[in-house]
Scaffold this active site. Sequence first.
Site, PDB file in Angstrom:
ATOM      1  N   ASN A 136       7.209  -6.799  -0.154  1.00  0.00           N
ATOM      2  CA  ASN A 136       8.106  -6.090   0.754  1.00  0.00           C
ATOM      3  C   ASN A 136       7.687  -6.317   2.210  1.00  0.00           C
ATOM      4  OD1 ASN A 136       8.673  -2.731   1.651  1.00  0.00           O
ATOM      5  ND2 ASN A 136      10.300  -4.068   0.949  1.00  0.00           N
TER       6      ASN A 136
ATOM      7  N   ARG B  84       5.757   4.426   0.672  1.00  0.00           N
ATOM      8  CA  ARG B  84       5.813   4.363  -0.793  1.00  0.00           C
ATOM      9  C   ARG B  84       4.862   5.369  -1.444  1.00  0.00           C
ATOM     10  NH1 ARG B  84       5.423  -2.137  -0.816  1.00  0.00           N
ATOM     11  NH2 ARG B  84       3.657  -1.584   0.507  1.00  0.00           N
TER      12      ARG B  84
ATOM     13  N   GLN C 112      -0.494   1.502  -2.266  1.00  0.00           N
ATOM     14  CA  GLN C 112      -1.900   1.125  -2.069  1.00  0.00           C
ATOM     15  C   GLN C 112      -2.860   2.310  -2.021  1.00  0.00           C
ATOM     16  OE1 GLN C 112      -2.812  -2.815  -0.874  1.00  0.00           O
ATOM     17  NE2 GLN C 112      -1.937  -2.226  -2.812  1.00  0.00           N
TER      18      GLN C 112
ATOM     19  N   LYS D  87      -3.799  -3.315   3.610  1.00  0.00           N
ATOM     20  CA  LYS D  87      -4.313  -1.970   3.869  1.00  0.00           C
ATOM     21  C   LYS D  87      -5.153  -1.534   2.683  1.00  0.00           C
ATOM     22  CE  LYS D  87      -0.821  -0.947   7.278  1.00  0.00           C
ATOM     23  NZ  LYS D  87       0.305  -0.172   7.771  1.00  0.00           N
TER      24      LYS D  87
ATOM     25  N   LYS E  38      -4.532   6.226   5.816  1.00  0.00           N
ATOM     26  CA  LYS E  38      -3.294   7.020   5.927  1.00  0.00           C
ATOM     27  C   LYS E  38      -2.522   6.983   4.602  1.00  0.00           C
ATOM     28  CE  LYS E  38      -0.578   3.262   6.281  1.00  0.00           C
ATOM     29  NZ  LYS E  38       0.516   2.906   5.381  1.00  0.00           N
TER      30      LYS E  38
ATOM     31  N   PHE F 261       3.798 -15.594  -5.197  1.00  0.00           N
ATOM     32  CA  PHE F 261       3.336 -15.439  -6.580  1.00  0.00           C
ATOM     33  C   PHE F 261       4.585 -15.612  -7.450  1.00  0.00           C
ATOM     34  CE2 PHE F 261       2.363 -12.641 -10.242  1.00  0.00           C
ATOM     35  CZ  PHE F 261       1.183 -13.232 -10.661  1.00  0.00           C
TER      36      PHE F 261
HETATM   37  N1  LIG Z   1       5.705  -2.502   2.585  1.00  0.00           N
HETATM   38  C1  LIG Z   1       5.369  -1.969   3.749  1.00  0.00           C
HETATM   39  O1  LIG Z   1       6.142  -1.189   4.332  1.00  0.00           O
HETATM   40  C2  LIG Z   1       4.040  -2.336   4.397  1.00  0.00           C
HETATM   41  C3  LIG Z   1       3.948  -2.214   5.755  1.00  0.00           C
HETATM   42  C4  LIG Z   1       2.764  -2.560   6.364  1.00  0.00           C
HETATM   43  C5  LIG Z   1       1.709  -3.026   5.599  1.00  0.00           C
HETATM   44  N2  LIG Z   1       1.804  -3.136   4.263  1.00  0.00           N
HETATM   45  C6  LIG Z   1       0.642  -3.642   3.521  1.00  0.00           C
HETATM   46  O2  LIG Z   1       0.828  -5.023   3.252  1.00  0.00           O
HETATM   47  C7  LIG Z   1       0.187  -5.400   2.024  1.00  0.00           C
HETATM   48  C8  LIG Z   1       1.177  -6.134   1.158  1.00  0.00           C
HETATM   49  O3  LIG Z   1       2.245  -5.242   0.852  1.00  0.00           O
HETATM   50  P1  LIG Z   1       3.662  -5.769   0.389  1.00  0.00           P
HETATM   51  O4  LIG Z   1       4.619  -4.661   0.684  1.00  0.00           O
HETATM   52  O5  LIG Z   1       3.958  -7.105   0.966  1.00  0.00           O
HETATM   53  O6  LIG Z   1       3.475  -5.997  -1.189  1.00  0.00           O
HETATM   54  P2  LIG Z   1       4.234  -5.226  -2.378  1.00  0.00           P
HETATM   55  O7  LIG Z   1       3.680  -3.860  -2.499  1.00  0.00           O
HETATM   56  O8  LIG Z   1       5.689  -5.385  -2.197  1.00  0.00           O
HETATM   57  O9  LIG Z   1       3.733  -5.989  -3.662  1.00  0.00           O
HETATM   58  C9  LIG Z   1       4.455  -6.982  -4.317  1.00  0.00           C
HETATM   59  C10 LIG Z   1       3.812  -8.322  -4.105  1.00  0.00           C
HETATM   60  O10 LIG Z   1       2.655  -8.463  -4.941  1.00  0.00           O
HETATM   61  C11 LIG Z   1       2.702  -9.745  -5.537  1.00  0.00           C
HETATM   62  N3  LIG Z   1       1.916  -9.847  -6.746  1.00  0.00           N
HETATM   63  C12 LIG Z   1       2.149  -9.265  -7.942  1.00  0.00           C
HETATM   64  N4  LIG Z   1       1.195  -9.648  -8.824  1.00  0.00           N
HETATM   65  C13 LIG Z   1       0.355 -10.490  -8.154  1.00  0.00           C
HETATM   66  C14 LIG Z   1      -0.821 -11.185  -8.508  1.00  0.00           C
HETATM   67  N5  LIG Z   1      -1.350 -11.116  -9.732  1.00  0.00           N
HETATM   68  N6  LIG Z   1      -1.420 -11.942  -7.552  1.00  0.00           N
HETATM   69  C15 LIG Z   1      -0.933 -12.004  -6.306  1.00  0.00           C
HETATM   70  N7  LIG Z   1       0.188 -11.356  -5.911  1.00  0.00           N
HETATM   71  C16 LIG Z   1       0.817 -10.606  -6.832  1.00  0.00           C
HETATM   72  C17 LIG Z   1       4.185  -9.947  -5.794  1.00  0.00           C
HETATM   73  O11 LIG Z   1       4.449 -11.293  -6.008  1.00  0.00           O
HETATM   74  C18 LIG Z   1       4.756  -9.442  -4.491  1.00  0.00           C
HETATM   75  O12 LIG Z   1       4.735 -10.463  -3.532  1.00  0.00           O
HETATM   76  C19 LIG Z   1      -0.323  -4.089   1.419  1.00  0.00           C
HETATM   77  O13 LIG Z   1      -1.710  -3.960   1.656  1.00  0.00           O
HETATM   78  C20 LIG Z   1       0.449  -3.003   2.160  1.00  0.00           C
HETATM   79  O14 LIG Z   1      -0.262  -1.788   2.277  1.00  0.00           O
HETATM   80  C21 LIG Z   1       2.957  -2.818   3.647  1.00  0.00           C
HETATM   81  O1  LIG Z   2       5.152   1.999   2.149  1.00  0.00           O
HETATM   82  P1  LIG Z   2       3.685   2.199   2.332  1.00  0.00           P
HETATM   83  O2  LIG Z   2       3.262   3.554   1.872  1.00  0.00           O
HETATM   84  O3  LIG Z   2       2.880   1.085   1.772  1.00  0.00           O
HETATM   85  O4  LIG Z   2       3.407   2.232   3.886  1.00  0.00           O
HETATM   86  C1  LIG Z   2       4.089   1.342   4.653  1.00  0.00           C
HETATM   87  C2  LIG Z   2       3.435   1.055   5.942  1.00  0.00           C
HETATM   88  O5  LIG Z   2       2.062   0.926   5.824  1.00  0.00           O
HETATM   89  C3  LIG Z   2       3.857   2.027   6.979  1.00  0.00           C
HETATM   90  O6  LIG Z   2       3.404   1.596   8.201  1.00  0.00           O
END
Ligand SMILES: NC(=O)c1ccc[n+]([C@@H]2O[C@H](COP(=O)([O-])OP(=O)(O)OC[C@H]3O[C@@H](n4cnc5c(N)ncnc54)[C@H](O)[C@@H]3O)[C@@H](O)[C@H]2O)c1
Ligand SMILES: O=P(O)(O)OC[C@H](O)CO
Length: 391
Positions: A44, A310, A339, A152, A245, A73
């Site tokens: 995401n 989330r 997370q 994170k 957070k 992936f």
């Molecule tokens: N979504 C948000 O709003 C947001 C915002 C800021 C930071 N983050 C941080 O960014 C990081 C990534 O979050 P995200 O939202 O991109 O991921 P996500 O939570 O959407 O996770 C899905 C991802 O994980 C991958 N995945 C599943 N199994 C896997 C495996 N075995 N090996 C490798 N990848 C695999 C999937 O292919 C997909 O790309 C996290 O640490 C999150 O906290 C998220």
């Molecule tokens: O959707 P979360 O809980 O992974 O949080 C999203 C971002 O970290 C917000 O900044």
Amino acid sequence: MSAAADRLNLTSGHLNAGRKRSSSSVSLKAAEKPFKVTVIGSGNWGTTIAKVVAENCKGYPEVFAPIVQMWVFEEEINGEKLTEIINTRHQNVKYLPGITLPDNLVANPDLIDSVKDVDIIVFNIPHQFLPRICSQLKGHVDSHVRAISCLKGFEVGAKGVQLLSSYITEELGIQCGALSGANIATEVAQEHWSETTVAYHIPKDFRGEGKDVDHKVLKALFHRPYFHVSVIEDVAGISISGALKNVVALGCGFVEGLGWGNNASAAIQRVGLGEIIRFGQMFFPESRDETYYQESAGVADLITTCAGGRNVKVARLMATSGKDAWECEKELLNGQSAQGLITCKEVHEWLETCGSVEDFPLFEAVYQIVYNNYPMKNLPDMIEELDLHED
Ligand SMILES: NC(=O)c1ccc[n+]([C@@H]2O[C@H](COP(=O)([O-])OP(=O)(O)OC[C@H]3O[C@@H](n4cnc5c(N)ncnc54)[C@H](O)[C@@H]3O)[C@@H](O)[C@H]2O)c1
Ligand SMILES: O=P(O)(O)OC[C@H](O)CO
């Protein structure tokens, strides 16, 4: 190229007014060889930040190579490979549906191939997958490659509690900073205005402006009209607040799910902010208190995550349904990850190791609710009892 044309006017109007920042210039030297950028991860947020980066790489061809690789992936969606869907329809239909991606963003299922000849890697996977990704990348990344981690969480192991950027540096031998902020992915992907913080230390082997990554290059890489970036030095501060957070947000979700309303949620956030700052002071003394108050990665991320992230959603469903965390995550998130569920365990393990559990009653209460089924309704007492015990 003339000397004047050699510098690009990048960011006028967005230069961190009023706060001391690393970069106050509006000009950026063209790169001797445009930096090639790869994003590792396509969830995401991974897909969202890849969109941001690809837009800027297309927009600044003097600084960045136009094609941005995004390691995916691989998985099948209704019989089609996700990489093929992204490369032909320019949408990540599973993790960021409804958003059109730039056509210079190329999905690649081959991790090693995706980092071939790369200059900058942006890491963006749920952090439980980082050790395996790093072990696969070892030996395939030159020591002059620079990285930014958007992950994170923490790595807790024999070396104690580690920032994920430090873990990447140790595992791959490359300089790594961090990006974190009040950034709910879908809002950024829809180009609704938000802010973020990038933190990066210039390494000792910095090769010079136009040849290496500095704060101005990072600003050019991430700043968009709808995504305002401040670049600072405090990698520890933004990483700690970004990780913790998510634990606080679980606490907010519990009290909201119990129907206790805004006052209870604000109380959890107040206690949580205090524990975040204490964690930084105790275990990462290089972090700066003002980062938690002044940066998007600090209190602003806490507020947005506790309102609509989330983790709060998963915790709310735990409270209303009585189901466990993993069932709720699966039911709500379609393969995405909350997370905080893993981070609260990492934090608990670390605090136990160093005998500091009682200094962090909220983090501990969240851990006990998620992993040992402690009643959520006791949350206020769990926090207060430990406070009294401390006195
Ligand atoms: N979504 C948000 O709003 C947001 C915002 C800021 C930071 N983050 C941080 O960014 C990081 C990534 O979050 P995200 O939202 O991109 O991921 P996500 O939570 O959407 O996770 C899905 C991802 O994980 C991958 N995945 C599943 N199994 C896997 C495996 N075995 N090996 C490798 N990848 C695999 C999937 O292919 C997909 O790309 C996290 O640490 C999150 O906290 C998220
Ligand atoms: O959707 P979360 O809980 O992974 O949080 C999203 C971002 O970290 C917000 O900044």
